[in-house]
Design an enzyme around this catalytic site. Structure first.
Site, PDB file in Angstrom:
ATOM      1  N   HIS A 211       0.825  -1.173  -0.024  1.00 29.41           N
ATOM      2  CA  HIS A 211      -0.100  -0.090  -0.089  1.00 29.41           C
ATOM      3  C   HIS A 211       0.806   1.067  -0.039  1.00 29.41           C
ATOM      4  CE1 HIS A 211      -4.368   1.434   1.146  1.00 29.41           C
ATOM      5  NE2 HIS A 211      -4.357   0.761   0.087  1.00 29.41           N
ATOM      6  N   HIS A 246      -3.512   2.038  12.500  1.00 23.80           N
ATOM      7  CA  HIS A 246      -2.967   1.397  11.248  1.00 23.80           C
ATOM      8  C   HIS A 246      -3.277  -0.067  11.320  1.00 23.80           C
ATOM      9  CE1 HIS A 246      -0.162   0.699   7.990  1.00 23.80           C
ATOM     10  NE2 HIS A 246       1.162   0.821   8.477  1.00 23.80           N
ATOM     11  N   LYS A 287     -13.236   7.188  18.240  1.00 26.54           N
ATOM     12  CA  LYS A 287     -12.834   6.720  17.136  1.00 26.54           C
ATOM     13  C   LYS A 287     -13.303   5.405  16.760  1.00 26.54           C
ATOM     14  CE  LYS A 287     -10.222   9.552  14.358  1.00 26.54           C
ATOM     15  NZ  LYS A 287      -9.019   9.889  14.562  1.00 26.54           N
ATOM     16  N   MET A 289     -13.173   1.821  15.097  1.00 26.43           N
ATOM     17  CA  MET A 289     -12.153   1.136  14.330  1.00 26.43           C
ATOM     18  C   MET A 289     -12.444   0.452  12.955  1.00 26.43           C
ATOM     19  SD  MET A 289      -9.412   2.073  15.678  1.00 26.43           S
ATOM     20  CE  MET A 289      -9.294   3.208  16.939  1.00 26.43           C
ATOM     21  N   GLY A 290     -11.597   0.376  12.118  1.00 32.20           N
ATOM     22  CA  GLY A 290     -11.968  -0.299  10.748  1.00 32.20           C
ATOM     23  C   GLY A 290     -12.495   0.904   9.970  1.00 32.20           C
ATOM     24  N   PHE A 291     -12.754   2.095  10.083  1.00 33.23           N
ATOM     25  CA  PHE A 291     -13.368   3.303   9.264  1.00 33.23           C
ATOM     26  C   PHE A 291     -12.277   4.260   8.915  1.00 33.23           C
ATOM     27  CE2 PHE A 291     -16.908   0.832  11.071  1.00 33.23           C
ATOM     28  CZ  PHE A 291     -17.874   0.710  10.039  1.00 33.23           C
ATOM     29  N   HIS A 293     -10.009   6.693   6.199  1.00 39.68           N
ATOM     30  CA  HIS A 293      -8.621   6.344   5.524  1.00 39.68           C
ATOM     31  C   HIS A 293      -8.081   7.461   5.163  1.00 39.68           C
ATOM     32  CE1 HIS A 293      -5.490   4.713   3.007  1.00 39.68           C
ATOM     33  NE2 HIS A 293      -5.551   3.484   3.485  1.00 39.68           N
ATOM     34  N   ASP A 351      -9.678  -3.380   7.097  1.00 41.58           N
ATOM     35  CA  ASP A 351      -9.571  -3.966   8.412  1.00 41.58           C
ATOM     36  C   ASP A 351     -10.968  -4.340   9.151  1.00 41.58           C
ATOM     37  OD1 ASP A 351      -6.814  -3.624   8.632  1.00 41.58           O
ATOM     38  OD2 ASP A 351      -7.075  -1.688   9.041  1.00 41.58           O
ATOM     39  N   ARG A 376       2.231  -8.188   4.526  1.00 34.35           N
ATOM     40  CA  ARG A 376       2.755  -7.059   4.251  1.00 34.35           C
ATOM     41  C   ARG A 376       4.314  -7.266   4.049  1.00 34.35           C
ATOM     42  NH1 ARG A 376       0.714  -1.743   4.526  1.00 34.35           N
ATOM     43  NH2 ARG A 376      -1.074  -2.866   3.386  1.00 34.35           N
ATOM     44  N   ARG A 395      15.411  12.497   5.889  1.00 35.94           N
ATOM     45  CA  ARG A 395      15.737  13.493   6.938  1.00 35.94           C
ATOM     46  C   ARG A 395      14.961  14.644   6.527  1.00 35.94           C
ATOM     47  NH1 ARG A 395      15.973  17.467  10.321  1.00 35.94           N
ATOM     48  NH2 ARG A 395      17.753  17.169  11.862  1.00 35.94           N
TER      49      ARG A 395
HETATM   50  C1  LIG Z   1      -7.322   6.085   9.360  1.00 32.50           C
HETATM   51  C2  LIG Z   1      -7.313   7.450  10.023  1.00 32.50           C
HETATM   52  C3  LIG Z   1      -6.281   7.596  11.048  1.00 32.50           C
HETATM   53  C4  LIG Z   1      -7.314   8.613   8.843  1.00 32.50           C
HETATM   54  O1  LIG Z   1      -7.097   9.678   9.660  1.00 32.50           O
HETATM   55  P1  LIG Z   1      -7.229  11.108   9.022  1.00 32.50           P
HETATM   56  O2  LIG Z   1      -6.694  10.970   7.405  1.00 32.50           O
HETATM   57  O3  LIG Z   1      -6.655  12.081   9.942  1.00 32.50           O
HETATM   58  O4  LIG Z   1      -8.684  11.612   9.140  1.00 32.50           O
HETATM   59  P2  LIG Z   1      -9.588  12.745   8.529  1.00 32.50           P
HETATM   60  O5  LIG Z   1      -8.726  13.749   8.484  1.00 32.50           O
HETATM   61  O6  LIG Z   1     -10.358  12.084   7.171  1.00 32.50           O
HETATM   62  O7  LIG Z   1     -10.985  12.820   9.436  1.00 32.50           O
HETATM   63  C5  LIG Z   1     -12.006  13.600   9.263  1.00 32.50           C
HETATM   64  C6  LIG Z   1     -13.040  13.320  10.437  1.00 32.50           C
HETATM   65  O8  LIG Z   1     -13.471  12.350  10.177  1.00 32.50           O
HETATM   66  C7  LIG Z   1     -13.460  11.675  11.728  1.00 32.50           C
HETATM   67  N1  LIG Z   1     -13.002  10.314  11.644  1.00 32.50           N
HETATM   68  C8  LIG Z   1     -11.974   9.652  10.635  1.00 32.50           C
HETATM   69  N2  LIG Z   1     -12.040   8.504  10.973  1.00 32.50           N
HETATM   70  C9  LIG Z   1     -12.776   8.149  12.199  1.00 32.50           C
HETATM   71  C10 LIG Z   1     -13.396   6.963  12.478  1.00 32.50           C
HETATM   72  N3  LIG Z   1     -12.844   5.887  12.273  1.00 32.50           N
HETATM   73  N4  LIG Z   1     -14.304   7.150  13.519  1.00 32.50           N
HETATM   74  C11 LIG Z   1     -14.905   8.239  14.067  1.00 32.50           C
HETATM   75  N5  LIG Z   1     -14.310   9.517  13.347  1.00 32.50           N
HETATM   76  C12 LIG Z   1     -13.434   9.448  12.440  1.00 32.50           C
HETATM   77  C13 LIG Z   1     -12.062  12.738  12.158  1.00 32.50           C
HETATM   78  O9  LIG Z   1     -12.087  12.562  13.481  1.00 32.50           O
HETATM   79  C14 LIG Z   1     -12.316  13.988  11.683  1.00 32.50           C
HETATM   80  O10 LIG Z   1     -13.284  14.440  12.275  1.00 32.50           O
HETATM   81  P3  LIG Z   1     -13.196  16.241  12.680  1.00 32.50           P
HETATM   82  O11 LIG Z   1     -13.447  16.947  11.374  1.00 32.50           O
HETATM   83  O12 LIG Z   1     -14.479  16.251  13.663  1.00 32.50           O
HETATM   84  O13 LIG Z   1     -12.056  16.440  13.629  1.00 32.50           O
HETATM   85  C15 LIG Z   1      -8.754   7.370  10.880  1.00 32.50           C
HETATM   86  O14 LIG Z   1      -9.675   7.415   9.720  1.00 32.50           O
HETATM   87  C16 LIG Z   1      -8.961   6.558  11.725  1.00 32.50           C
HETATM   88  O15 LIG Z   1      -8.518   6.851  13.031  1.00 32.50           O
HETATM   89  N6  LIG Z   1      -9.623   5.378  11.523  1.00 32.50           N
HETATM   90  C17 LIG Z   1      -9.773   4.596  12.473  1.00 32.50           C
HETATM   91  C18 LIG Z   1      -8.543   3.514  12.668  1.00 32.50           C
HETATM   92  C19 LIG Z   1      -8.430   2.519  11.339  1.00 32.50           C
HETATM   93  O16 LIG Z   1      -9.349   1.987  11.007  1.00 32.50           O
HETATM   94  N7  LIG Z   1      -7.246   2.614  10.938  1.00 32.50           N
HETATM   95  C20 LIG Z   1      -6.924   1.779   9.777  1.00 32.50           C
HETATM   96  C21 LIG Z   1      -6.589   2.425   8.598  1.00 32.50           C
HETATM   97  S1  LIG Z   1      -6.505   1.410   7.039  1.00 32.50           S
END
Ligand SMILES: CC(C)(COP(=O)(O)OP(=O)(O)OC[C@H]1O[C@@H](n2cnc3c(N)ncnc32)[C@H](O)[C@@H]1OP(=O)(O)O)[C@@H](O)C(=O)NCCC(=O)NCCS
Length: 410
Positions: A211, A246, A287, A289-291, A293, A351, A376, A395
Site C-alpha cells: 500500500h 494502522h 474513533k 475502528m476499521g473506518f 482512511h 480492516d 505486508r 531526513r
Molecule cells: C485512518 C485514520 C487515522 C485517517 O485519519 P485522517 O486522515 O486524519 O482522518 P480525516 O482527516 O479524514 O478525518 C476527518 C474527520 O473524520 C473523523 N474520523 C475519521 N475516521 C474516523 C473514525 N474511524 N471514527 C470516527 N471518526 C472518524 C475525524 O475525527 C475527523 O473529524 P473532525 O473533522 O471532527 O476532526 C482515521 O480514519 C482513523 O483513525 N480510523 C480508525 C482507525 C483505522 O481503522 N485505521 C486503519 C486505517 S487503514
C-alpha cells in the site's frame, strides 16, 4: 594569521520559506519519495500496474509475492522455483522457537501480545541469518524470501504456545505439500483447512500485501535509508503496523463489534439499539475502528472484496466462535457501516471486513495483525530493496514551535 575566508554555506535544495509553505501535519498530501512498486489513489490500487480486483480474482498470494519482490509476473517455472525456495525456508532456527516457547507464560497471560513477540522473533531471525549485514540486492532478496517463509511459522508456533499444545511442524515449518495460506492455518491449528477457507486467507494476504507509503512502509524505508539492515527495517515496520490507527485496527474493529454485540444483544441487531450505541460513540468523539482512511475518502477498494468473501463463509458455515451464528457479525457490521456512512460519510477500510472474516473463521483476534504482517512483509521488503538500490537519507525538517533563543544564565 590565516588569510582563509569562511566558505559560503552550501545552498539547500529547498529554502525555509518553501518548506514552510508545504508543511502539513502528519505529512498529509505530501509526496515523500518515489516508488515503482504500488500506486494508490481514490480511483484505484495497483501493484506494479496490476489492479487489485484483477489480482484478488486471478492471482495467488505466492504470485503476488513474486511480483512485488522480483518485479514482474512470474512464469510457471519461476513460480515453482519461488514456491520451492520459500517452502524450504519455512522452518525456524531453534533459537527463535526457544524464544517463542520461553514467552509462553507472557503470551498466555496477555502481558505480551503476538505482535510484540513477532517483532522480537524477527530481530532474532536477523541474528541467525547468514546475510544479515549484507544490504546488496541479491542478499536482500534472499532475506525477503526467508522472512516471507518464516513469519507464518512464528505465528503458528506462538498460537501453539498460547493454546498449550505441542509445536506443530517444528522440523518442516508446517506441511511442505500445502500452499502458503493453507500452511499458515495448518501451523496455527494442526488442521488442513478447507479449500474455501484457504482461498479467503490467500485473498486477504493479496489485499494486505502492499500500500505504497503507509506508516509502516515509510518507517521501514526511513530505517533502510540510513543503510541499516532488512531485519531492523522490518522490525520497525512491525512496530508501526501494531498501532490501532494502522494495522492494529483489524483487531480493534472486531473488539468493537464484540462490544456492540455485548451491549445491544443479538436481538438488538437491526434495531434502534445499534443507532443509540453509535450516537453515544459520536457524542463522545470515539474513533470507530476499521473506518476512515488517509487516502481513500470515498471508500477502500479492498474492503468490499473481503466483505463479500467473508460474508459467503459466514453464510455457508454455521461456525459460531462468538456465541452467535456467524452471519450475525456481518448483519451487525453492515448496520454499523450504514450508520457511519449516513451520519458521518465515513467508509469502512479493509480492516473492518477483515475482523469479521477472520472471526468467522475462528482465528484468535490477537493474531489478526500478525497475519497482516505475514502479507505486508512482501511490500515492506520490496520497498527496502528499492530504497537500498537508489538511496538517499530520509531526513525531513520540522517546524519549530518552542521558546525563542535565551541564555542559560540570563
Ligand atoms: C485512518 C485514520 C487515522 C485517517 O485519519 P485522517 O486522515 O486524519 O482522518 P480525516 O482527516 O479524514 O478525518 C476527518 C474527520 O473524520 C473523523 N474520523 C475519521 N475516521 C474516523 C473514525 N474511524 N471514527 C470516527 N471518526 C472518524 C475525524 O475525527 C475527523 O473529524 P473532525 O473533522 O471532527 O476532526 C482515521 O480514519 C482513523 O483513525 N480510523 C480508525 C482507525 C483505522 O481503522 N485505521 C486503519 C486505517 S487503514
Amino acid at each position: 594569521m590565516s588569510t582563509a575566508t569562511t566558505p559560503a554555506p552550501k545552498p539547500t535544495a529547498v529554502s525555509k520559506e518553501q518548506a514552510e509553505a508545504v508543511f502539513a501535519k502528519g505529512l498529509e498530501g505530501i509526496i515523500a519519495g518515489e516508488t515503482a512498486i504500488c500506486s494508490i489513489e481514490q480511483g484505484g490500487l495497483w501493484y506494479r500496474g496490476y489492479e487489485i480486483h484483477d489480482l484478488a480474482q486471478n492471482a495467488t498470494f505466492e504470485e503476488v509475492a513474486f511480483l512485488l519482490l522480483e518485479g514482474h509476473k512470474p512464469s510457471a517455472s519461476e513460480l515453482s522455483r519461488f514456491k520451492a525456495e520459500v517452502i524450504a525456508e519455512r522452518p525456524l532456527h531453534p533459537a527463535v522457537t526457544s524464544f517463542i516457547e520461553s514467552m509462553g507464560g507472557y503470551l498466555a497471560s496477555g502481558r505480551a501480545v503476538p505482535m510484540d513477540i513477532l517483532r522480537s522473533a524477527i530481530s532474532i531471525l536477523g541474528h541467525t541469518d547468514p546475510d544479515c549485514q549484507d544490504n546488496s540486492g541479491p542478499a536482500n532478496l534472499r532475506k525477503s524470501k526467508r522472512l516471507l517463509a518464516k513469519i507464518p511459522t512464528i505465528i503458528g508456533h506462538m498460537q501453539n504456545v498460547i493454546d498449550g499444545k505441542a509445536i506443530i511442524g517444528r522440523e518442516l515449518g508446517g506441511d511442505p505439500t500445502i500452499d502458503h495460506a493453507a500452511n499458515l492455518l495448518y501451523l496455527m491449528t494442526g488442521q488442513k483447512p478447507a479449500k474455501e477457507y484457504a482461498r479467503v486467507i490467500d485473498v486477504s494476504l493479496i489485499l494486505y500485501a502492499e500500500h505504497d507509503y503507509n506508516a509502516s512502509t515509510f518507517t521501514s524505508r526511513v530505517i533502510a535509508g540510513t543503510l541499516s539492515d532488512m531485519h531492523g527495517a522490518v522490525s520497525g515496520g512491525v512496530a508501526a503496523l501494531k498501532g490501532s490507527l494502522h494495522g492494529g485496527a483489524n483487531e480493534m474493529a472486531m473488539e468493537m463489534l464484540k462490544e456492540i454485540m455485548h451491549d445491544v444483544g443479538e436481538k438488538g441487531i437491526g434495531t434502534k439499539a445499534v443507532d443509540d450505541w453509535m450516537h453515544k460513540a459520536f457524542d463522545t468523539k470515539r474513533k470507530l475502528m476499521g473506518f476512515g482512511h488517509r487516502v481513500y475518502k470515498n471508500g477502500d477498494h479492498r474492503a468490499p472484496i473481503l466483505h463479500k468473501l467473508g460474508r459467503n463463509i459466514a453464510t455457508s458455515d454455521a461456525k459460531n466462535p462468538g456465541g452467535h451464528p456467524a452471519i450475525k457479525w456481518f448483519e451487525l457490521g453492515e448496520q454499523v457501516q450504514k450508520i457511519m456512512l449516513d451520519k458521518k460519510t465515513i467508509h469502512p477500510n479493509v480492516d473492518f471486513p477483515c475482523g469479521m472474516t477472520y472471526f468467522t473463521m475462528g482465528i484468535p483476534v490477537p493474531q489478526y495483525t500478525p497475519i497482516f504482517v505475514a502479507s505486508r512483509i512482501t511490500g515492506w521488503a520490496a520497498h527496502i530493496i528499492e530504497q537500498h538500490a537508489n538511496n538517499r537519507l530520509i531526513r525531513p525538517l520540522s517546524k519549530y514551535t518552542g521558546e525563542a533563543p535565551r541564555k542559560w544564565n540570563g
